[in-house]
Design a protein around this motif. Structure first.
Motif, PDB file in Angstrom:
ATOM      1  N   GLN A  72      36.578 -10.667 108.179  1.00  0.00           N
ATOM      2  CA  GLN A  72      35.443 -11.380 108.601  1.00  0.00           C
ATOM      3  C   GLN A  72      34.149 -10.755 108.734  1.00  0.00           C
ATOM      4  N   THR A 146      38.873 -17.240 104.126  1.00  0.00           N
ATOM      5  CA  THR A 146      37.903 -17.037 105.149  1.00  0.00           C
ATOM      6  C   THR A 146      36.298 -17.729 104.956  1.00  0.00           C
ATOM      7  N   CYS A 148      32.999 -17.539 105.448  1.00  0.00           N
ATOM      8  CA  CYS A 148      32.064 -16.802 105.955  1.00  0.00           C
ATOM      9  C   CYS A 148      30.844 -17.307 106.543  1.00  0.00           C
TER      10      CYS A 148
END
Length: 384
Positions: A72, A146, A148
């Motif tokens: 992350q 993920t 972002c």
């Protein structure tokens, strides 16, 4: 103690192993008369000892390790690759570069950045093989992606192979779609195999093939597998060409494993790319045109492919495309912007393309093609 010292570094391992083979051959040739009982007995004892040493070597030095997910806090590709490399080094306990790296990632990552980052992180890895996945990557610990802070979904997975006694050769080729392209395809494969041969152990090579421009049958070829990553529409011709090449050069069918490139929205953004064994960075997909990435694998242990989902030509059934494009959310329950493909099946029903493909492929075609399950011969059947 000598064995432990020899196991400390990959290059030292390869040299020690090769020296052991040379010493074994030299001693047998210079000392023993092949016709005596003593010779047979001593050779058997030496072979048993050699196998024991080799087995211990393989257990400690030949393995695979994967690291998955986009951190992350990663600000760029280099940060993400570095984080995964730390996980790999921590898990393996070695700072050596892998023999081969396979990368699966989202199409949102720039290919040149991926290749440069992996190369910088593992400078001694000659072969890097990459393919884009859809929305994320499926790994041994589940699906990874993920979202972002900039709203872009990113995913990255690295599968690393540590095999100091194995040989690998990664190449990029155009699809063999016509006779001239097949000629280039075969020549490129020949060069890749000869490159693979350079790093293989002498015991796997037939000396009569030395200096030849075209590969020939030898023990190394019996260990050969090919990892293929193609773009949609490239697989059938490539598989046919690989089959013909294997029989022309080695009189055998070379096992092929791998998969097809994808993207998050079926929008043609898929790519495949690599760092070849000769150091070139090559990208296929979108403005770079169609292509296939192949890695010739001659591992020092047996390779057992895991059947997940093959490419299956849909030649038995005829389907008509009804719709292909974004549809309003209120009509389908799907998120706006997602590309939906609808087919009309042989019975005239409108069905989502993925659902229909699964039904025809899994329930009808594959069940006919799959061989019956086999039982292993014993507990050690899959040992190297």
């Amino acid at each position: 103690m000598a064995l432990n010292r020899n196991l400390e570094a990959n290059e030292g391992n390869r040299a020690s192993y090769a020296a052991l083979l040379a010493s074994q051959r030299h001693t047998e040739a210079a000392t023993f008369d092949d016709s005596t009982f003593e010779t047979v007995w001593l050779r058997t004892r030496k072979t048993a000892l050699f196998r024991t040493i080799l087995n211990e070597f393989v257990k400690k030095n030949v393995f695979v390790y994967s690291a998955n997910g986009w951190p992350q806090d990663a600000e760029n590709v280099q940060d993400a690759v570095r984080a995964l490399a730390i996980e790999i080094r921590s898990g393996t306990g070695t700072s050596n570069s892998p023999s081969w790296v396979f990368v699966a990632c989202s199409e949102t990552l720039d290919p040149r950045e991926v290749l440069s980052s992996v190369k910088d992180t593992f400078p001694n890895t000659a072969n890097i093989h990459c393919i884009t996945s859809c929305q994320g990557v499926t790994t041994d610990v589940g699906f990874k992606s993920t979202s972002c802070n900039d709203g872009v979904v990113r995913a990255l997975s690295m599968f690393t192979v540590f095999d100091p006694l194995g040989a690998f050769s990664t190449i990029a080729v155009r699809p063999p779609e016509d006779p001239s392209a097949i000629t280039v395809f075969d020549k490129t494969l020949d060069q890749a195999y000869l490159k693979l041969r350079e790093s293989a152990l002498d015991v796997l090579k037939d000396p009569s093939n030395d200096g030849k421009k075209v590969p020939g049958p030898e023990p190394l070829a019996e260990h050969l597998n090919i990892w293929m990553s193609g773009l949609p529409g490239t697989e059938e011709k490539t598989l046919e060409a690989l089959y013909e090449w294997g029989h022309q050069r080695f009189n055998r069918t070379i096992p092929v494993i791998g998969g097809t490139g994808a993207d998050a929205g079926l929008e043609g953004k898929w790519r495949c790319y690599c760092k070849q064994a000769d150091g070139q960075h090559i990208v296929f997909g979108q403005e770079h045109g169609q292509g296939v990435i192949l890695t010739l694998v001659a591992a020092s242990v047996k390779v057992f492919p895991c059947f997940m989902h093959p490419f299956t030509p849909m030649t038995e059934f005829t389907m008509k495309v009804v719709s292909c494009g974004s549809v309003p959310e209120e009509n389908t329950g799907e998120t706006m912007g997602r590309v939906i493909h609808t087919f009309r099946d042989p019975d005239g029903n409108e069905v989502a393309a993925g659902t229909l493909y699964h039904k025809l492929c899994e329930e009808q075609i594959q069940k006919k093609l799959m061989p019956p399950p086999l039982e292993a011969d014993g507990p050690g059947a899959f040992n190297p």
